[in-house]
Design a protein around this motif. Sequence first.
Motif, mmCIF file in Angstrom:
data_model
loop_
_atom_site.group_PDB
_atom_site.id
_atom_site.type_symbol
_atom_site.label_atom_id
_atom_site.label_comp_id
_atom_site.label_asym_id
_atom_site.label_seq_id
_atom_site.Cartn_x
_atom_site.Cartn_y
_atom_site.Cartn_z
ATOM 1 N N ALA A 106 1.958 17.040 -2.968
ATOM 2 C CA ALA A 106 2.542 15.765 -3.393
ATOM 3 C C ALA A 106 3.846 15.504 -2.641
ATOM 4 C CB ALA A 106 2.786 15.763 -4.902
ATOM 5 N N GLU A 107 4.659 16.538 -2.468
ATOM 6 C CA GLU A 107 5.921 16.372 -1.744
ATOM 7 C C GLU A 107 5.678 16.067 -0.269
ATOM 8 O OE1 GLU A 107 7.870 20.010 -2.885
ATOM 9 O OE2 GLU A 107 8.852 19.027 -4.595
ATOM 10 N N ALA A 108 4.656 16.675 0.319
ATOM 11 C CA ALA A 108 4.294 16.369 1.708
ATOM 12 C C ALA A 108 3.840 14.917 1.808
ATOM 13 C CB ALA A 108 3.201 17.315 2.205
ATOM 14 N N GLY A 109 3.071 14.464 0.822
ATOM 15 C CA GLY A 109 2.643 13.066 0.792
ATOM 16 C C GLY A 109 3.827 12.126 0.704
ATOM 17 N N LEU A 110 4.813 12.470 -0.114
ATOM 18 C CA LEU A 110 6.024 11.645 -0.224
ATOM 19 C C LEU A 110 6.756 11.569 1.117
ATOM 20 C CD1 LEU A 110 7.358 12.752 -3.716
ATOM 21 C CD2 LEU A 110 6.638 10.442 -3.058
ATOM 22 N N ARG A 111 6.830 12.693 1.823
ATOM 23 C CA ARG A 111 7.475 12.694 3.154
ATOM 24 C C ARG A 111 6.704 11.807 4.128
ATOM 25 N NH1 ARG A 111 8.280 17.964 1.637
ATOM 26 N NH2 ARG A 111 6.457 18.729 2.725
ATOM 27 N N GLN A 112 5.375 11.904 4.109
ATOM 28 C CA GLN A 112 4.556 11.080 5.010
ATOM 29 C C GLN A 112 4.730 9.595 4.710
ATOM 30 O OE1 GLN A 112 0.684 12.768 4.268
ATOM 31 N NE2 GLN A 112 0.857 14.200 5.983
ATOM 32 N N VAL A 113 4.776 9.251 3.428
ATOM 33 C CA VAL A 113 4.983 7.850 3.053
ATOM 34 C C VAL A 113 6.372 7.392 3.494
ATOM 35 C CG1 VAL A 113 5.217 6.257 1.105
ATOM 36 C CG2 VAL A 113 3.313 7.863 1.168
ATOM 37 N N GLY A 114 7.362 8.256 3.329
ATOM 38 C CA GLY A 114 8.718 7.913 3.765
ATOM 39 C C GLY A 114 8.771 7.642 5.257
ATOM 40 N N LEU A 115 8.086 8.455 6.030
ATOM 41 C CA LEU A 115 8.052 8.245 7.480
ATOM 42 C C LEU A 115 7.311 6.956 7.833
ATOM 43 C CD1 LEU A 115 7.392 11.920 8.651
ATOM 44 C CD2 LEU A 115 9.513 10.596 8.917
ATOM 45 N N ALA A 148 0.838 -1.203 0.000
ATOM 46 C CA ALA A 148 0.000 0.000 0.000
ATOM 47 C C ALA A 148 0.874 1.254 0.000
ATOM 48 C CB ALA A 148 -0.929 0.002 1.208
ATOM 49 N N LEU A 149 1.933 1.246 0.795
ATOM 50 C CA LEU A 149 2.828 2.399 0.841
ATOM 51 C C LEU A 149 3.589 2.550 -0.470
ATOM 52 C CD1 LEU A 149 4.128 2.040 4.498
ATOM 53 C CD2 LEU A 149 2.620 3.832 3.607
ATOM 54 N N GLU A 150 3.959 1.440 -1.082
ATOM 55 C CA GLU A 150 4.649 1.489 -2.373
ATOM 56 C C GLU A 150 3.744 2.108 -3.440
ATOM 57 O OE1 GLU A 150 7.802 1.283 -4.855
ATOM 58 O OE2 GLU A 150 7.828 0.712 -2.740
ATOM 59 N N ARG A 151 2.488 1.692 -3.476
ATOM 60 C CA ARG A 151 1.542 2.258 -4.444
ATOM 61 C C ARG A 151 1.341 3.751 -4.206
ATOM 62 N NH1 ARG A 151 -1.037 -2.570 -3.323
ATOM 63 N NH2 ARG A 151 -2.501 -1.565 -1.906
ATOM 64 N N LEU A 152 1.227 4.118 -2.943
ATOM 65 C CA LEU A 152 1.043 5.525 -2.603
ATOM 66 C C LEU A 152 2.277 6.346 -2.985
ATOM 67 C CD1 LEU A 152 -1.145 7.294 -1.360
ATOM 68 C CD2 LEU A 152 -0.170 6.796 0.890
ATOM 69 N N PHE A 153 3.459 5.799 -2.720
ATOM 70 C CA PHE A 153 4.702 6.470 -3.089
ATOM 71 C C PHE A 153 4.766 6.674 -4.603
ATOM 72 C CE2 PHE A 153 9.125 6.515 -4.380
ATOM 73 C CZ PHE A 153 9.656 7.484 -3.556
ATOM 74 N N ASP A 154 4.423 5.628 -5.353
ATOM 75 C CA ASP A 154 4.435 5.726 -6.818
ATOM 76 C C ASP A 154 3.455 6.789 -7.307
ATOM 77 O OD1 ASP A 154 6.359 3.742 -6.917
ATOM 78 O OD2 ASP A 154 4.955 2.155 -7.510
ATOM 79 N N SER A 197 4.833 10.216 -6.519
ATOM 80 C CA SER A 197 5.994 10.467 -7.382
ATOM 81 C C SER A 197 5.560 10.837 -8.794
ATOM 82 C CB SER A 197 6.905 9.233 -7.427
ATOM 83 O OG SER A 197 7.474 8.990 -6.171
ATOM 84 N N ARG A 198 4.610 10.087 -9.347
ATOM 85 C CA ARG A 198 4.105 10.397 -10.697
ATOM 86 C C ARG A 198 3.464 11.782 -10.723
ATOM 87 N NH1 ARG A 198 2.522 5.054 -10.542
ATOM 88 N NH2 ARG A 198 0.388 5.595 -10.009
ATOM 89 N N ARG A 199 2.691 12.065 -9.696
ATOM 90 C CA ARG A 199 2.008 13.361 -9.624
ATOM 91 C C ARG A 199 3.036 14.502 -9.565
ATOM 92 N NH1 ARG A 199 -2.184 13.724 -4.883
ATOM 93 N NH2 ARG A 199 -2.819 11.820 -5.939
ATOM 94 N N ALA A 200 4.036 14.357 -8.707
ATOM 95 C CA ALA A 200 5.050 15.402 -8.563
ATOM 96 C C ALA A 200 5.840 15.576 -9.857
ATOM 97 C CB ALA A 200 5.990 15.068 -7.405
ATOM 98 N N LYS A 201 6.163 14.478 -10.513
ATOM 99 C CA LYS A 201 6.922 14.548 -11.771
ATOM 100 C C LYS A 201 6.114 15.284 -12.838
ATOM 101 C CE LYS A 201 9.189 11.704 -15.250
ATOM 102 N NZ LYS A 201 9.493 10.344 -15.698
ATOM 103 N N ALA A 202 4.829 14.965 -12.960
ATOM 104 C CA ALA A 202 3.968 15.618 -13.955
ATOM 105 C C ALA A 202 3.833 17.110 -13.666
ATOM 106 C CB ALA A 202 2.598 14.954 -13.984
ATOM 107 N N ILE A 203 3.702 17.460 -12.403
ATOM 108 C CA ILE A 203 3.562 18.876 -12.038
ATOM 109 C C ILE A 203 4.858 19.622 -12.323
ATOM 110 C CG2 ILE A 203 3.217 20.477 -10.121
ATOM 111 C CD1 ILE A 203 1.324 18.308 -8.912
ATOM 112 N N ARG A 204 5.993 19.023 -11.970
ATOM 113 C CA ARG A 204 7.281 19.671 -12.262
ATOM 114 C C ARG A 204 7.436 19.887 -13.770
ATOM 115 N NH1 ARG A 204 9.253 15.870 -8.347
ATOM 116 N NH2 ARG A 204 9.547 16.935 -6.362
#
Length: 107
Positions: A55-64, A8-14, A17-24
């Motif tokens: 999206a970056e905050a979400g990535l941090r939360q998933v990392g934690l 579940a965390l891997e899917r959320l991370f992906d 990540s996709r969202r942040a990449k598209a926005i960048r």
Amino acid sequence: MSFDPGSALERLFDEYSRRAKAIRHDLGLPHNADFAEQAQERQNDEVLQALLAEAEAGLRQVGLARLRLAEGTYGQCQRCGEPIEPARLQALPAAECCLACADKHQA
């Protein structure tokens, strides 16, 4: 089917990540030479920057959450130490606290 927090965390991370990449990518596109169009594009950039921050905050939360999983404390409330409800973890795999503590924090 049982809940697998690692998957579940891997899917959320992906997803984040996709969202942040598209926005960048969108933020890196050149602006139109027309002033009126450029003004609208800059407003859109502000929205995109806010979405990128989310999206970056979400990535941090998933990392934690991944760290907690590795440490063996995943699913334990970071405030009161009680177990986080399984339904909450399924809905929010990166949840840091139980529903009671989350409600207190928002109040």
